[in-house]
Design an enzyme around this catalytic site. Sequence first.
Site, PDB file in Angstrom:
ATOM      1  N   LYS A 109     -15.188  35.934  24.396  1.00  0.00           N
ATOM      2  CA  LYS A 109     -15.266  36.785  23.192  1.00  0.00           C
ATOM      3  C   LYS A 109     -16.680  36.744  22.629  1.00  0.00           C
ATOM      4  O   LYS A 109     -17.274  37.775  22.329  1.00  0.00           O
ATOM      5  CB  LYS A 109     -14.275  36.288  22.140  1.00  0.00           C
ATOM      6  CG  LYS A 109     -14.513  36.856  20.757  1.00  0.00           C
ATOM      7  CD  LYS A 109     -13.521  36.344  19.743  1.00  0.00           C
ATOM      8  CE  LYS A 109     -13.931  35.080  19.031  1.00  0.00           C
ATOM      9  NZ  LYS A 109     -14.976  35.230  18.000  1.00  0.00           N
ATOM     10  N   ASN A 110     -17.217  35.537  22.501  1.00  0.00           N
ATOM     11  CA  ASN A 110     -18.503  35.389  21.815  1.00  0.00           C
ATOM     12  C   ASN A 110     -19.671  35.944  22.625  1.00  0.00           C
ATOM     13  O   ASN A 110     -20.755  36.163  22.081  1.00  0.00           O
ATOM     14  CB  ASN A 110     -18.756  33.922  21.463  1.00  0.00           C
ATOM     15  CG  ASN A 110     -17.874  33.466  20.312  1.00  0.00           C
ATOM     16  OD1 ASN A 110     -17.173  34.272  19.706  1.00  0.00           O
ATOM     17  ND2 ASN A 110     -17.909  32.175  20.006  1.00  0.00           N
ATOM     18  N   ARG A 160     -17.224  38.508  11.204  1.00  0.00           N
ATOM     19  CA  ARG A 160     -18.571  38.134  10.822  1.00  0.00           C
ATOM     20  C   ARG A 160     -19.614  38.615  11.840  1.00  0.00           C
ATOM     21  O   ARG A 160     -20.738  38.970  11.488  1.00  0.00           O
ATOM     22  CB  ARG A 160     -18.652  36.610  10.693  1.00  0.00           C
ATOM     23  CG  ARG A 160     -20.013  36.135  10.329  1.00  0.00           C
ATOM     24  CD  ARG A 160     -20.079  34.629  10.214  1.00  0.00           C
ATOM     25  NE  ARG A 160     -21.433  34.169  10.395  1.00  0.00           N
ATOM     26  CZ  ARG A 160     -22.349  34.131   9.462  1.00  0.00           C
ATOM     27  NH1 ARG A 160     -22.055  34.512   8.236  1.00  0.00           N
ATOM     28  NH2 ARG A 160     -23.566  33.717   9.712  1.00  0.00           N
ATOM     29  N   CYS A 181     -14.033  34.497   9.611  1.00  0.00           N
ATOM     30  CA  CYS A 181     -13.258  33.273   9.412  1.00  0.00           C
ATOM     31  C   CYS A 181     -13.570  32.630   8.063  1.00  0.00           C
ATOM     32  O   CYS A 181     -14.696  32.722   7.585  1.00  0.00           O
ATOM     33  CB  CYS A 181     -13.589  32.262  10.504  1.00  0.00           C
ATOM     34  SG  CYS A 181     -12.728  32.544  12.046  1.00  0.00           S
ATOM     35  N   ARG A 196     -21.209  30.236   5.456  1.00  0.00           N
ATOM     36  CA  ARG A 196     -21.639  31.172   6.504  1.00  0.00           C
ATOM     37  C   ARG A 196     -22.578  32.261   5.988  1.00  0.00           C
ATOM     38  O   ARG A 196     -22.279  33.454   6.077  1.00  0.00           O
ATOM     39  CB  ARG A 196     -20.433  31.801   7.204  1.00  0.00           C
ATOM     40  CG  ARG A 196     -19.499  30.783   7.796  1.00  0.00           C
ATOM     41  CD  ARG A 196     -18.517  31.380   8.755  1.00  0.00           C
ATOM     42  NE  ARG A 196     -19.052  31.446  10.092  1.00  0.00           N
ATOM     43  CZ  ARG A 196     -18.338  31.808  11.155  1.00  0.00           C
ATOM     44  NH1 ARG A 196     -17.090  32.129  11.038  1.00  0.00           N
ATOM     45  NH2 ARG A 196     -18.878  31.849  12.348  1.00  0.00           N
ATOM     46  N   ASP A 210     -16.301  24.839  17.897  1.00  0.00           N
ATOM     47  CA  ASP A 210     -15.110  25.657  18.127  1.00  0.00           C
ATOM     48  C   ASP A 210     -13.993  24.905  18.860  1.00  0.00           C
ATOM     49  O   ASP A 210     -12.913  25.468  19.089  1.00  0.00           O
ATOM     50  CB  ASP A 210     -15.482  26.918  18.922  1.00  0.00           C
ATOM     51  CG  ASP A 210     -16.192  27.954  18.055  1.00  0.00           C
ATOM     52  OD1 ASP A 210     -16.260  27.752  16.834  1.00  0.00           O
ATOM     53  OD2 ASP A 210     -16.683  28.957  18.608  1.00  0.00           O
ATOM     54  N   VAL A 248     -21.691  21.368  12.194  1.00  0.00           N
ATOM     55  CA  VAL A 248     -22.212  22.743  12.284  1.00  0.00           C
ATOM     56  C   VAL A 248     -21.775  23.584  11.083  1.00  0.00           C
ATOM     57  O   VAL A 248     -22.576  24.304  10.497  1.00  0.00           O
ATOM     58  CB  VAL A 248     -21.792  23.400  13.620  1.00  0.00           C
ATOM     59  CG1 VAL A 248     -22.300  24.833  13.709  1.00  0.00           C
ATOM     60  CG2 VAL A 248     -22.305  22.580  14.797  1.00  0.00           C
ATOM     61  N   ARG A 283      -7.490  37.253  17.246  1.00  0.00           N
ATOM     62  CA  ARG A 283      -8.930  37.562  17.262  1.00  0.00           C
ATOM     63  C   ARG A 283      -9.601  36.925  18.472  1.00  0.00           C
ATOM     64  O   ARG A 283     -10.639  37.403  18.918  1.00  0.00           O
ATOM     65  CB  ARG A 283      -9.608  37.027  15.990  1.00  0.00           C
ATOM     66  CG  ARG A 283      -9.184  37.736  14.723  1.00  0.00           C
ATOM     67  CD  ARG A 283     -10.013  37.271  13.552  1.00  0.00           C
ATOM     68  NE  ARG A 283     -11.407  37.203  13.922  1.00  0.00           N
ATOM     69  CZ  ARG A 283     -12.276  36.296  13.492  1.00  0.00           C
ATOM     70  NH1 ARG A 283     -11.894  35.379  12.650  1.00  0.00           N
ATOM     71  NH2 ARG A 283     -13.523  36.312  13.888  1.00  0.00           N
TER      72      ARG A 283
HETATM   73  C1  UD1 Z   1     -21.158  31.641  16.504  1.00  0.00           C
HETATM   74  C2  UD1 Z   1     -19.808  31.808  17.141  1.00  0.00           C
HETATM   75  C3  UD1 Z   1     -18.814  30.833  16.522  1.00  0.00           C
HETATM   76  C4  UD1 Z   1     -19.350  29.405  16.606  1.00  0.00           C
HETATM   77  C5  UD1 Z   1     -20.761  29.319  16.049  1.00  0.00           C
HETATM   78  C6  UD1 Z   1     -21.394  27.960  16.256  1.00  0.00           C
HETATM   79  C7  UD1 Z   1     -19.773  34.151  17.727  1.00  0.00           C
HETATM   80  C8  UD1 Z   1     -19.206  35.502  17.488  1.00  0.00           C
HETATM   81  N1  UD1 Z   1     -19.360  33.160  16.924  1.00  0.00           N
HETATM   82  O1  UD1 Z   1     -21.011  31.969  15.128  1.00  0.00           O
HETATM   83  O2  UD1 Z   1     -17.592  30.940  17.233  1.00  0.00           O
HETATM   84  O3  UD1 Z   1     -18.528  28.557  15.856  1.00  0.00           O
HETATM   85  O4  UD1 Z   1     -21.608  30.306  16.681  1.00  0.00           O
HETATM   86  O5  UD1 Z   1     -21.397  27.618  17.589  1.00  0.00           O
HETATM   87  O6  UD1 Z   1     -20.550  33.955  18.639  1.00  0.00           O
HETATM   88  N2  UD1 Z   1     -26.058  29.696   9.081  1.00  0.00           N
HETATM   89  C9  UD1 Z   1     -26.833  29.825   7.965  1.00  0.00           C
HETATM   90  N3  UD1 Z   1     -27.554  30.972   7.810  1.00  0.00           N
HETATM   91  C10 UD1 Z   1     -27.532  31.977   8.733  1.00  0.00           C
HETATM   92  C11 UD1 Z   1     -26.741  31.833   9.884  1.00  0.00           C
HETATM   93  C12 UD1 Z   1     -26.006  30.670  10.035  1.00  0.00           C
HETATM   94  O7  UD1 Z   1     -26.888  28.935   7.114  1.00  0.00           O
HETATM   95  O8  UD1 Z   1     -28.225  32.987   8.545  1.00  0.00           O
HETATM   96  C13 UD1 Z   1     -25.241  28.471   9.254  1.00  0.00           C
HETATM   97  C14 UD1 Z   1     -23.758  28.792   9.203  1.00  0.00           C
HETATM   98  O9  UD1 Z   1     -23.288  28.854   7.875  1.00  0.00           O
HETATM   99  C15 UD1 Z   1     -23.170  27.654   9.995  1.00  0.00           C
HETATM  100  C16 UD1 Z   1     -24.244  27.366  11.042  1.00  0.00           C
HETATM  101  O10 UD1 Z   1     -25.437  27.952  10.547  1.00  0.00           O
HETATM  102  O11 UD1 Z   1     -23.016  26.533   9.168  1.00  0.00           O
HETATM  103  C17 UD1 Z   1     -23.913  27.916  12.426  1.00  0.00           C
HETATM  104  O12 UD1 Z   1     -23.872  29.311  12.372  1.00  0.00           O
HETATM  105  P1  UD1 Z   1     -24.220  30.236  13.613  1.00  0.00           P
HETATM  106  O13 UD1 Z   1     -24.762  29.446  14.744  1.00  0.00           O
HETATM  107  O14 UD1 Z   1     -25.025  31.381  13.094  1.00  0.00           O
HETATM  108  O15 UD1 Z   1     -22.779  30.759  13.997  1.00  0.00           O
HETATM  109  P2  UD1 Z   1     -22.291  32.236  14.226  1.00  0.00           P
HETATM  110  O16 UD1 Z   1     -23.300  32.990  15.008  1.00  0.00           O
HETATM  111  O17 UD1 Z   1     -21.788  32.794  12.955  1.00  0.00           O
END
Ligand code: UD1
Length: 419
Positions: free
Chosen positions: A22-23, A92, A116, A121, A305, A327, A397
Amino acid sequence: MDKIIIKGAKPLRGTVKISGSKNSGLPILFAALLTDEPSIIENVPRLADINTTVSFMNFIGKKTVQKGSKVFTYQSKHYGHVAPYDLVRKMRASVLIMGPLIARLKRVDVSLPGGCAIGARPVDIHLDAFKKLGAQISVEGGYVKMTAPGGLKGTDINFRFASVGATENVMLAAVLAKGTTKIINAAKEPEIEDLADVLNKMGADVKGAGTKLIVIKGVEKLKGFKHSVIPDRIEAATYLLASAITKGEITLQNVCPPHLRAVIDKLKKSGLSIGERGNEIAAKWTKELKPINISTAVYPGFPTDVQAQWTALMCLLKGKSKVCENVFENRFLHIAELQRFGANTAIDGKCVNIDGVKEFSGAPVMVSDLRAGAALVLAGLAAKGKTVISRIYHLDRGYEMLEKKFKKLGADIRRVKSA
Ligand code: UD1
């Protein structure tokens, strides 16, 4: 709303074919917006998040159709630049529309995301990076409004945290920027490498994906592509944990074992017998497993995850263990639900202390987010008696044909419709 009913405490046995990731599928679908030419994406799971993305692409102006596990995108001429709340709130990962649209249209308005319910986030890392690439950004009426009248210009971008989504968003934009972009402290997840493969097939110049430094030389134009999405390592990990928690024997097909190294190593340490051959992994429970501590981290560390599913297993192993989440904030919504099965757990800041119990007894529980849902399914499969899981739309999802796959492994699991 549908519910899942499980009658547990049966060892699961057999083979399961793991779906496409999915990701990985989500950013690759968005990549198809970078060209007007048609593209074909294979091994795409049939999931609610993919449906949302397909609707999104059609709304923006790229005709996109999913047929089985293939997604076809068609010739396109004009795109809209507004991503409305109704689409973005469901997922998201919708923020990944920013990269392709700012690159192609030099403007994009995106409603602030939902998805989620795990922690704050925010999207600050994405927005700071777009600013560096030359975008002007304002937030009005719940929308992030971004313009880049002179086009994007390549630059060095140093992430404060190796965000998966921000790395993908910058890649999706920088491939069409003027000059060279360096992403320093980039995410190294396999999904990033898969996206880079696609972008390079399209004619982009992306080097270093899978390492901390990604270098992207912008090009004028990109072409259509054909690509098969990598296997879903999180779905695979969930089935490995199913063999451990039900004391069963499950062979996973269509997996990439190196992507699961952290999870396999911990399971082996716990005592599960695991063999790897090509794109198959065979897991067999042969003796009582030992509790093992984990601490989540960015790839190649233990995946966040899989934290909830791991916690479910630890709750049933004799002895004490600790699970720490580094994370996301607030990713322990499954803990209170696991206690309903009889788990003995206590949250202490970003960790959970677990004292294993002998058995779970089935209970009515509610899913709070996708992976918490997977943990509850595992708990239900291990528990004696009947478990009723509600709010399973979260599971839809991210898990393709969940009941069908578990049923094939011998589980007593069914979905019921309820008003
Ligand atoms: C992706 C995955 C999700 C997985 C996560 C971490 C997809 C669709 N989803 O989510 O399943 O759990 O990676 O491996 O691929 N953060 C900030 N500011 C930002 C962006 C992120 O503070 O602008 C923080 C988030 O709040 C979180 C951490 O960074 O605490 C990780 O986020 P990120 O790696 O961006 O995860 P996603 O891309 O949302």
